[in-house]
Design a protein around this motif. Structure first.
Motif, PDB file in Angstrom:
ATOM      1  N   TRP A 106       0.841  -1.197   0.000  1.00  0.00           N
ATOM      2  CA  TRP A 106       0.000   0.000   0.000  1.00  0.00           C
ATOM      3  C   TRP A 106       0.879   1.250   0.000  1.00  0.00           C
ATOM      4  N   ALA A 107       1.901   1.262   0.839  1.00  0.00           N
ATOM      5  CA  ALA A 107       2.796   2.417   0.932  1.00  0.00           C
ATOM      6  C   ALA A 107       3.485   2.684  -0.403  1.00  0.00           C
ATOM      7  N   ALA A 108       3.913   1.638  -1.085  1.00  0.00           N
ATOM      8  CA  ALA A 108       4.583   1.810  -2.378  1.00  0.00           C
ATOM      9  C   ALA A 108       3.655   2.465  -3.392  1.00  0.00           C
ATOM     10  N   ALA A 109       2.378   2.151  -3.328  1.00  0.00           N
ATOM     11  CA  ALA A 109       1.413   2.681  -4.293  1.00  0.00           C
ATOM     12  C   ALA A 109       0.888   4.070  -3.926  1.00  0.00           C
ATOM     13  N   HIS A 110       0.940   4.440  -2.642  1.00  0.00           N
ATOM     14  CA  HIS A 110       0.249   5.657  -2.201  1.00  0.00           C
ATOM     15  C   HIS A 110       1.107   6.709  -1.515  1.00  0.00           C
ATOM     16  N   MET A 111       2.372   6.426  -1.275  1.00  0.00           N
ATOM     17  CA  MET A 111       3.215   7.370  -0.541  1.00  0.00           C
ATOM     18  C   MET A 111       4.465   7.705  -1.355  1.00  0.00           C
ATOM     19  N   SER A 112       4.939   8.922  -1.191  1.00  0.00           N
ATOM     20  CA  SER A 112       6.200   9.303  -1.833  1.00  0.00           C
ATOM     21  C   SER A 112       7.357   8.602  -1.120  1.00  0.00           C
ATOM     22  N   ARG A 129       7.501   7.613   2.874  1.00  0.00           N
ATOM     23  CA  ARG A 129       7.744   6.231   3.323  1.00  0.00           C
ATOM     24  C   ARG A 129       8.909   6.182   4.307  1.00  0.00           C
ATOM     25  N   ARG A 130       9.980   6.907   4.026  1.00  0.00           N
ATOM     26  CA  ARG A 130      11.138   6.914   4.931  1.00  0.00           C
ATOM     27  C   ARG A 130      10.782   7.458   6.313  1.00  0.00           C
ATOM     28  N   ALA A 131       9.830   8.379   6.378  1.00  0.00           N
ATOM     29  CA  ALA A 131       9.434   8.995   7.652  1.00  0.00           C
ATOM     30  C   ALA A 131       8.404   8.165   8.411  1.00  0.00           C
ATOM     31  N   ALA A 132       7.848   7.142   7.778  1.00  0.00           N
ATOM     32  CA  ALA A 132       6.776   6.341   8.376  1.00  0.00           C
ATOM     33  C   ALA A 132       7.320   5.286   9.337  1.00  0.00           C
ATOM     34  N   THR A 133       6.419   4.793  10.172  1.00  0.00           N
ATOM     35  CA  THR A 133       6.721   3.692  11.087  1.00  0.00           C
ATOM     36  C   THR A 133       5.687   2.596  10.891  1.00  0.00           C
ATOM     37  N   VAL A 134       6.140   1.355  10.886  1.00  0.00           N
ATOM     38  CA  VAL A 134       5.235   0.209  10.877  1.00  0.00           C
ATOM     39  C   VAL A 134       5.293  -0.410  12.267  1.00  0.00           C
ATOM     40  N   TYR A 135       4.143  -0.487  12.896  1.00  0.00           N
ATOM     41  CA  TYR A 135       3.986  -1.138  14.193  1.00  0.00           C
ATOM     42  C   TYR A 135       3.384  -2.502  13.933  1.00  0.00           C
ATOM     43  N   THR A 136       3.802  -3.483  14.715  1.00  0.00           N
ATOM     44  CA  THR A 136       3.286  -4.823  14.481  1.00  0.00           C
ATOM     45  C   THR A 136       3.296  -5.651  15.766  1.00  0.00           C
ATOM     46  N   SER A 137       2.364  -6.570  15.841  1.00  0.00           N
ATOM     47  CA  SER A 137       2.262  -7.411  17.040  1.00  0.00           C
ATOM     48  C   SER A 137       3.433  -8.378  17.147  1.00  0.00           C
ATOM     49  N   VAL A 166      18.004  -9.280   7.690  1.00  0.00           N
ATOM     50  CA  VAL A 166      17.422  -9.209   6.347  1.00  0.00           C
ATOM     51  C   VAL A 166      17.555  -7.795   5.783  1.00  0.00           C
ATOM     52  N   ALA A 167      17.306  -6.800   6.631  1.00  0.00           N
ATOM     53  CA  ALA A 167      17.285  -5.391   6.215  1.00  0.00           C
ATOM     54  C   ALA A 167      18.090  -4.568   7.221  1.00  0.00           C
ATOM     55  N   PRO A 168      19.419  -4.584   7.094  1.00  0.00           N
ATOM     56  CA  PRO A 168      20.277  -3.979   8.119  1.00  0.00           C
ATOM     57  C   PRO A 168      20.150  -2.471   8.285  1.00  0.00           C
ATOM     58  N   GLY A 169      19.581  -1.759   7.319  1.00  0.00           N
ATOM     59  CA  GLY A 169      19.497  -0.313   7.421  1.00  0.00           C
ATOM     60  C   GLY A 169      18.272   0.211   8.145  1.00  0.00           C
ATOM     61  N   ILE A 170      17.407  -0.662   8.600  1.00  0.00           N
ATOM     62  CA  ILE A 170      16.150  -0.231   9.214  1.00  0.00           C
ATOM     63  C   ILE A 170      16.313  -0.102  10.724  1.00  0.00           C
ATOM     64  N   ILE A 171      15.754   0.981  11.265  1.00  0.00           N
ATOM     65  CA  ILE A 171      15.704   1.152  12.723  1.00  0.00           C
ATOM     66  C   ILE A 171      14.602   0.242  13.245  1.00  0.00           C
ATOM     67  N   TRP A 227      12.644  -2.960   0.662  1.00  0.00           N
ATOM     68  CA  TRP A 227      12.569  -2.657  -0.769  1.00  0.00           C
ATOM     69  C   TRP A 227      11.682  -1.449  -1.030  1.00  0.00           C
ATOM     70  N   VAL A 228      10.613  -1.288  -0.256  1.00  0.00           N
ATOM     71  CA  VAL A 228       9.694  -0.167  -0.438  1.00  0.00           C
ATOM     72  C   VAL A 228      10.281   1.122   0.151  1.00  0.00           C
ATOM     73  N   GLY A 229      11.228   0.986   1.064  1.00  0.00           N
ATOM     74  CA  GLY A 229      11.865   2.161   1.655  1.00  0.00           C
ATOM     75  C   GLY A 229      11.134   2.742   2.844  1.00  0.00           C
ATOM     76  N   LEU A 230      10.406   1.895   3.566  1.00  0.00           N
ATOM     77  CA  LEU A 230       9.729   2.364   4.773  1.00  0.00           C
ATOM     78  C   LEU A 230      10.749   2.612   5.876  1.00  0.00           C
ATOM     79  N   GLY A 231      10.367   3.419   6.839  1.00  0.00           N
ATOM     80  CA  GLY A 231      11.243   3.768   7.957  1.00  0.00           C
ATOM     81  C   GLY A 231      11.233   2.729   9.052  1.00  0.00           C
ATOM     82  N   ARG A 232      11.089   3.175  10.230  1.00  0.00           N
ATOM     83  CA  ARG A 232      11.236   2.394  11.452  1.00  0.00           C
ATOM     84  C   ARG A 232      10.191   1.283  11.588  1.00  0.00           C
ATOM     85  N   ILE A 233      10.580   0.221  12.292  1.00  0.00           N
ATOM     86  CA  ILE A 233       9.687  -0.882  12.658  1.00  0.00           C
ATOM     87  C   ILE A 233       9.694  -0.986  14.172  1.00  0.00           C
TER      88      ILE A 233
END
Length: 161
Positions: free
Chosen positions: A63-69, A73-81, A131-136, A94-100
């Motif tokens: 969704w982020a890849a299709a709807h966000m610049s 995406r870099r400024a966003a955070t994904v929260y997960t259980s 897997v993705a060493p550059g992600i906070i 790959w999509v370039g999202l920010g923090r997890i």
């Protein structure tokens, strides 16, 4: 140290995981938040459909890849259980999202499932940063881990522990 906002979003992830469980699916839930703190999307696991790639983190990355610049995406955070699996960590990178930020780790989940006698998944549960060493990455949240554990116990028929 997780902020009160982080914990609020993680609590919503646990609620979404419970919704997945109520629908007969594995208990995972995720929330996508923009750099300003606004919730952009949320989802829960949908693998009971027969498509084992229907993880909420993967859906939010698409969704982020299709709807966000790229900047948004870099400024966003994904929260997960639960900590991202390798597939979702790769999609996130790959999509370039920010923090997890996650409530429970893959290591915790593997231990819980081992205690329940659940066979290992077909993909090795690597930490996100392998897997993705550059992600906070931040987590787990000890104050939510037991709730997540109970959801998995219920899914695998073990009841409360």
């Amino acid at each position: 140290m997780l902020s009160p906002d982080d914990l609020r979003h993680l609590r919503r992830c646990v609620e979404l995981a419970a919704e997945a469980l109520e629908k007969g699916d594995e208990p995972f839930g995720s929330v996508l938040v923009d750099g300003g703190g606004r919730v952009l999307g949320e989802d829960h696991n949908r693998v009971a459909s027969g498509d084992s790639t229907r993880h909420p983190e993967f859906a939010l990355a698409r969704w982020a890849a299709a709807h966000m610049s790229p900047e948004a995406r870099r400024a966003a955070t994904v929260y997960t259980s639960g900590e991202h699996c390798p597939m979702c960590a790769a999609a996130h990178a790959w999509v370039g999202l920010g923090r997890i930020v996650y409530a429970s780790s893959s290591e915790q989940l593997s231990a819980w499932l081992g205690e329940l006698g659940v066979p290992p998944a077909p993909v090795h549960p690597l930490p996100i940063q392998q897997v993705a060493p550059g992600i906070i990455v931040e987590g787990p949240a000890p104050e939510l881990a037991e709730q997540v554990r109970e959801l998995h116990c219920r899914f695998y028929g073990a009841g409360p522990h």
